[in-house]
Design an enzyme around this catalytic site. Structure first.
Site, mmCIF file in Angstrom:
data_model
loop_
_atom_site.group_PDB
_atom_site.id
_atom_site.type_symbol
_atom_site.label_atom_id
_atom_site.label_comp_id
_atom_site.label_asym_id
_atom_site.label_seq_id
_atom_site.Cartn_x
_atom_site.Cartn_y
_atom_site.Cartn_z
ATOM 1 N N CYS A 167 50.660 6.837 39.321
ATOM 2 C CA CYS A 167 50.625 6.836 37.797
ATOM 3 C C CYS A 167 49.192 6.704 37.409
ATOM 4 O O CYS A 167 48.237 6.429 37.957
ATOM 5 C CB CYS A 167 51.143 5.447 37.652
ATOM 6 S SG CYS A 167 51.173 4.935 35.983
ATOM 7 N N CYS A 168 48.998 7.463 36.180
ATOM 8 C CA CYS A 168 47.627 7.349 35.521
ATOM 9 C C CYS A 168 46.604 8.262 36.356
ATOM 10 O O CYS A 168 46.604 9.337 36.582
ATOM 11 C CB CYS A 168 47.227 5.872 35.301
ATOM 12 S SG CYS A 168 45.855 5.738 34.232
ATOM 13 N N ILE A 169 45.447 7.419 36.915
ATOM 14 C CA ILE A 169 44.361 8.220 37.618
ATOM 15 C C ILE A 169 45.007 8.099 39.161
ATOM 16 O O ILE A 169 44.279 9.205 39.971
ATOM 17 C CB ILE A 169 43.196 7.412 37.353
ATOM 18 C CG1 ILE A 169 41.883 8.148 38.136
ATOM 19 C CG2 ILE A 169 43.272 6.100 38.096
ATOM 20 C CD1 ILE A 169 41.722 9.522 37.258
ATOM 21 N N PRO A 186 47.173 9.874 40.730
ATOM 22 C CA PRO A 186 47.356 11.220 41.313
ATOM 23 C C PRO A 186 46.156 12.006 41.937
ATOM 24 O O PRO A 186 46.258 13.049 42.758
ATOM 25 C CB PRO A 186 47.640 11.934 39.955
ATOM 26 C CG PRO A 186 48.519 11.134 39.141
ATOM 27 C CD PRO A 186 47.562 10.003 39.505
ATOM 28 N N ALA A 193 53.126 10.371 36.527
ATOM 29 C CA ALA A 193 53.241 10.096 35.153
ATOM 30 C C ALA A 193 51.827 9.956 34.621
ATOM 31 O O ALA A 193 50.940 9.187 35.271
ATOM 32 C CB ALA A 193 54.086 8.854 35.166
#
Length: 253
Positions: free
Chosen positions: A158-160, A162, A220
């Site tokens: 999620c968010c950073i 990845p 996401a």
């Protein structure tokens, strides 16, 4: 590419997923607070959606000092740092275990979910300091993710978060939202960085996720988009829904 799909959040909730038997999910935290740990809205809404879907959840965090501790009212550093595990217990209501325990039992879980927050880029790796070119992942975190990959388990980022997939899962298809810098996407430069790390970035809106079935990765944007809390809830809801759906699909292969 047959393994790439962008899925838009719908009004249905994760509770509508029919699970053949309860799905066991590990959630990796790294503190409590957007600037030095796990992003609280992302973490809590992820837990809510997993709970609503009937998943069996256990939380983990590294038992080590954070890179630093930030005063969230000013953005200034505190004079002393804090422990990632101890701080994560604030979100977990005390029910959080050292990450070493997950390394020993990774095969017991169907999925791993990692909420965002700057703590991911500071405590789980050094991306916040070194950028893509010098990025290194914490050895224990790398080993845990490696175990989930080895056992062909689904991982949601999620968010950073990845950036971890980009570094550790070669060729993964993922998203951090937009690749065009704007007021709504202030961290869009991360899209170029994940490609530098070897991933394929897929642009998507804040209410979509990217599902890489080949690598069993779901991503996401969440707060990579400067949205309102309910929009972040939409993002984590779709992440959870897609992670659980991919687990079911993997079980039936």
């Amino acid at each position: 590419d047959i393994y790439e799909s962008k899925q838009k959040a719908k009004t249905t909730s994760p509770r509508n997923i029919i699970m053949s038997y309860p799905i066991s999910v590990a959630v990796l935290l790294c503190g409590a607070g957007v600037y030095d740990g796990s992003e609280c809205t992302e973490a809590v809404t992820t837990l809510v959606h997993l709970s609503r879907a009937g998943a069996e959840v256990k939380m983990f965090a590294p038992n080590k000092d954070q890179m630093h501790a930030i005063d969230h009212t000013t953005g200034n550093e505190h004079t002393t740092t804090r422990n990632s595990l101890v701080e994560s217990a604030r979100i977990a209501r005390g029910q959080v275990s050292p990450l070493d325990d997950l390394l020993e039992n990774a095969s017991h879980y169907d999925a791993l979910v990692i909420p965002g927050g700057f703590g991911v880029a500071k405590n789980l790796c050094n991306y916040a300091v070194k950028g893509a070119d010098g990025m290194e992942v914490d050895a224990l975190v790398e080993s845990v993710i490696g175990e989930f990959v080895k056992f062909k388990r689904v991982i949601g980022f999620c968010c950073i978060a990845p950036v971890l997939a980009a570094k550790l899962i070669p060729g993964a298809m993922l998203t951090v939202g937009s690749d065009v810098q704007s007021d709504l996407y202030p961290y869009a430069g991360t899209a170029k960085d994940v490609e530098t790390l070897g991933a394929k970035h897929v642009v998507c809106s804040h209410d979509e996720v990217v599902v890489d079935e080949k690598n069993l990765v779901v991503t996401a944007p969440a707060y990579m988009y400067a949205g309102k809390p309910h929009e972040i809830d939409d993002s984590t809801r779709e992440l959870v829904k897609s992670v659980l759906a991919l687990v079911e699909k993997q079980r039936n292969r």
